[in-house]
Scaffold this motif. Structure first.
Motif: not given
Ligand code: PGA
Length: 314
Positions: A102-113, A241-249
């Motif tokens: 579930t954390a992967n939904y924001f982790a990739t953005r953090l990693l890019a930064k 689900v975690s809110i992080h997973t459904v932002e786009r939907e």
């Protein structure tokens, strides 16, 4: 006054051994070479640094003063070397991290930064569920782990850095979609599509409902948040689900969150490592980066709803 580091190093060794012979041995020099370095230093200082009484040598007052400063100078040089080594490590280090599915939904953005400021750090990212994360921590396989609330019985350092609200999702045309503050009991008439047993989202959801004596009808069980969202969109039931997973939907209005009493379930994300683990410079830099990005500061957790549940044991 003209001094060289070499002279100071020879002086420090002689002052420490109080013997030209032993200092020469330690420095892998001949005794005349040591004597010459000390002579040159005394010439620059304009004062004798050692005196010989019988067979023994002693520091003069000037020698004692100089010894004090020289020790500090070499301590500072050591410290400088360590800092430079750390920086070298950071610039070219490796970072081996694992994050909850579930954390992967924001982790990739953090990693890019993170990568944009530390492009020489090679990052290895593993995305897996909570049970596997706990095994990885147990076996000390990862530099850092990003996960939901860690179990208290493991010797971990866990710092909260971001909220992780769990919501109930449905299609926009679901009969409950227009209702406000729906009582929890009413959920017992619904079917839920749920994550697998090893998931942190699943265990948080089970703790929440069992603490309130509510039994949900669980329909299909799925190992990914994407599968849950698609199942809910296909009308197979409600999902938690975690809110992080459904932002786009949510933005595209393919899904909505229901207004349920006591929801969302308030959870947090933690950056975790084993207690006593020596974090590499790269891992330490990443940990600090995550905590800086945090929307809640360490030690400032407001884990109100979860703290009333039994401590995580999954
Ligand atoms: P998960 O999330 O449900 O993807 O395992 C981890 C957690 O919430 O602890």
């Amino acid at each position: 006054m003209h001094l060289t580091l070499r002279q100071l190093k020879v002086f420090k060794t002689v002052a420490h051994c109080l013997s030209f012979t032993r200092a020469a041995r330690e420095l892998h020099l001949t005794q005349p070479a040591v004597s010459m370095q000390i002579k040159q230093l005394e010439n620059s200082a304009g004062l004798p640094l050692f005196e010989q009484l019988g067979k023994k040598i002693y520091l003069t007052t000037a020698g004692t003063e100089l010894f004090h400063y020289v020790r500090n100078i070499f301590q500072q040089l050591d410290e400088m070397e360590q800092v430079l080594e750390q920086l070298r490590g950071v610039q070219s280090g490796r970072l081996d991290i694992s994050v909850a599915t579930t954390a992967n939904y924001f982790a990739t953005r953090l990693l890019a930064k993170f990568n944009s400021c530390h492009s020489n750090i090679t990052i290895k990212l593993d995305v897996t569920n909570r049970r596997t994360l706990l095994q990885q921590l147990e076996q000390n396989e990862k530099d850092l782990v990003i996960m939901g609330r860690p179990p208290e019985q493991m010797d971990l350092v866990a710092e909260p850095f971001m909220d992780n609200p769990l919501v109930i999702i449905a299609t926009p045309d679901h009969p409950l979609s227009d209702l406000k503050n729906i009582p929890l009991q009413q959920l017992q008439n619904e079917t839920f599509v749920v994550r697998e047993q090893a998931s942190g989202t699943r265990s948080a959801m089970e703790r929440f409902f069992s603490a309130r004596d509510i039994t949900l009808n669980t329909g299909m069980e799925m190992t990914s948040n994407e599968a849950i969202k698609q199942a809910v969109e296909a009308g197979l039931g409600l999902g938690i689900v975690s809110i992080h997973t459904v932002e786009r939907e949510l933005e595209a209005k393919h899904l909505i969150t229901l207004s349920i009493e006591e929801f969302p379930i308030l959870r947090h994300w933690y950056v975790v490592h084993r207690q006593g683990k020596r974090l590499s410079p790269a891992a330490q830099t990443f940990r600090e980066f995550i905590l800086q990005q945090a929307n809640i500061s360490p030690g400032n957790s407001t884990d109100t709803q979860e703290t009333s549940f039994p401590i995580g044991h999954e």
